[in-house]
Enzyme design. Structure first.
Site, short mmCIF file in Angstrom:
data_model
loop_
_atom_site.label_atom_id
_atom_site.label_comp_id
_atom_site.label_asym_id
_atom_site.label_seq_id
_atom_site.Cartn_x
_atom_site.Cartn_y
_atom_site.Cartn_z
N LYS A 1 24.05 29.70 -48.57
CA LYS A 1 22.81 29.00 -48.22
C LYS A 1 22.34 29.55 -46.88
O LYS A 1 23.03 29.42 -45.86
CB LYS A 1 23.06 27.50 -48.12
CG LYS A 1 21.83 26.72 -47.69
CD LYS A 1 22.08 25.24 -47.76
CE LYS A 1 20.85 24.47 -47.29
NZ LYS A 1 21.09 23.01 -47.32
N LYS B 1 20.81 30.37 -52.18
CA LYS B 1 19.63 29.60 -51.83
C LYS B 1 19.03 30.14 -50.55
O LYS B 1 19.79 30.34 -49.61
CB LYS B 1 20.06 28.15 -51.65
CG LYS B 1 18.99 27.21 -51.16
CD LYS B 1 19.59 25.86 -50.93
CE LYS B 1 18.50 24.98 -50.37
NZ LYS B 1 18.96 23.69 -50.00
C1 PBG Z 1 20.22 19.93 -46.99
C2 PBG Z 1 19.33 20.54 -48.01
C3 PBG Z 1 18.14 21.24 -47.78
C4 PBG Z 1 17.65 21.64 -49.00
C5 PBG Z 1 18.53 21.19 -49.97
N1 PBG Z 1 19.58 20.52 -49.34
C6 PBG Z 1 17.40 21.45 -46.51
C7 PBG Z 1 18.01 22.05 -45.35
O1 PBG Z 1 19.06 22.70 -45.39
O2 PBG Z 1 17.39 21.88 -44.32
C8 PBG Z 1 16.41 22.44 -49.20
C9 PBG Z 1 15.86 22.47 -50.58
C10 PBG Z 1 14.47 22.97 -50.68
O3 PBG Z 1 13.87 23.48 -49.71
O4 PBG Z 1 13.91 22.85 -51.77
N2 PBG Z 1 20.93 18.85 -47.48
#
Ligand code: PBG
Length: 316
Positions: A187, A240
């Site tokens: 991520k 991601k």
């Molecule tokens: C954090 C989380 C995020 C997303 C999913 N889980 C945001 C972040 O890391 O700030 C982002 C998903 C998206 O942008 O569609 N729990």
């Protein structure tokens, strides 16, 4: 072989099916009506009842996976609503599991940023930095609470070191051996999460997430994270965002052969929606092309806010 549609169909290498897609859904505590998310046209913060109805409509189109993001009414430094057995996340999980039984896959996003008053994905130490190991203790509690509420999979998204091992251990210890882990393994610290932070009300109040999410410049490090999560017990590994990181998906698939998910995130969705609203892009063709590209890169499943529309289009 390209001359007619029938010829092209014969040699098509990649397909996207509704049951390759997982729909992310937001639910918020203490609201009477669904609240539209302005930066994500077509998406809302649901009430429990509108969540259930929307999931049923999506499932009718052949999408069989849902991941739940919950916004509690009360936040604190620890994010304790995340593991409250009667918290909004657990209520939403119970509602969907009650609706679908095993006919759909119910996934709980497992993180703290929607639940902490500071908006970080973990608890903080005295220097206001995220405390990795103290956070793992909270993740263990969330995993068990979500399992008790009925998830098929938990999706740890906080990028703490050792999170998959800790959650696997907590689930096994409490009799939830059959609950699987969809690990947000690679991520990246992406600017494309902006709209999501409106939807989930989880923007950090200070600082950013570069101390725990990955540097967009690093491919080898992403592969190390993916291998680590597999070794710790992940059942599916996720990259991601999706489109800027198709090279990561391809390398990981080739090197591990493991089930791969891609999260086509809120900012990717917002870009398509904004261009389509201006008449600059043909939304249907663009979405199907993008989803096909993510599958072609090696993703078995795709988390996408386009799931409902795409399923409609795929069914003709
Ligand atoms: C954090 C989380 C995020 C997303 C999913 N889980 C945001 C972040 O890391 O700030 C982002 C998903 C998206 O942008 O569609 N729990």
């Amino acid at each position: 072989m390209r001359r007619t549609a029938a010829l092209r169909a014969l040699i098509r290498e990649t397909d996207v099916r509704p049951d390759d897609l997982i729909a992310p859904l937001f639910v918020k505590e203490s609201i009477e009506e669904p609240v539209p998310i302005s930066s994500m046209p077509g998406q809302v913060q649901h009430t429990l009842e509108s969540l259930r109805k929307e999931a049923v409509e999506i499932a009718e189109r052949g999408v069989r996976g849902f991941i739940i993001f919950a916004v509690p009414a009360r936040k604190d430094a620890e994010g304790s609503e995340a593991w409250n057995p009667d918290g909004i996340a657990q209520q939403a999980i119970r509602a969907l599991r009650g609706e679908f039984g095993d006919e759909a896959v119910v996934i709980g996003d497992l993180c703290l940023d929607e639940y902490t008053d500071h908006g970080h994905c973990g608890v903080l130490n005295e220097r206001n930095e995220v405390d990795n190991d103290a956070t793992l203790e909270r993740y263990r509690r969330i995993a068990v609470a979500q399992a008790e509420a009925g998830v098929h999979l938990v999706g740890p998204s906080g990028m703490m070191d050792g999170q998959v091992a800790a959650i696997r251990d907590a689930l096994d210890d409490t009799g939830w051996q059959d609950v699987g882990i969809l690990a947000y393994a690679a991520k990246f610290a992406s600017a494309l999460y902006g709209p999501f932070r409106e939807a989930a009300e989880g923007a950090p109040r200070f600082g950013d997430r570069t101390g725990y999410q990955e540097d967009p410049a690093n491919l080898e490090e992403a592969l190390r994270e993916i291998r680590t999560d597999i070794a710790e017990g992940a059942d599916v590994v996720m990259v991601k965002p999706a489109l800027p990181y198709l090279d990561v998906i391809r390398r990981a698939k080739d090197e591990t052969g493991f089930p791969m998910a891609a999260y086509h995130v809120s900012g990717e969705y917002a870009m398509v929606k904004a261009a389509a609203a201006n008449g600059w892009l043909d939304e249907r063709r663009v979405v199907l092309e993008l989803l096909t590209s993510i599958r072609r890169a090696g993703a078995d499943l795709i988390l996408t806010y386009h799931a409902k529309d795409a399923a409609d289009w795929l069914r003709g």
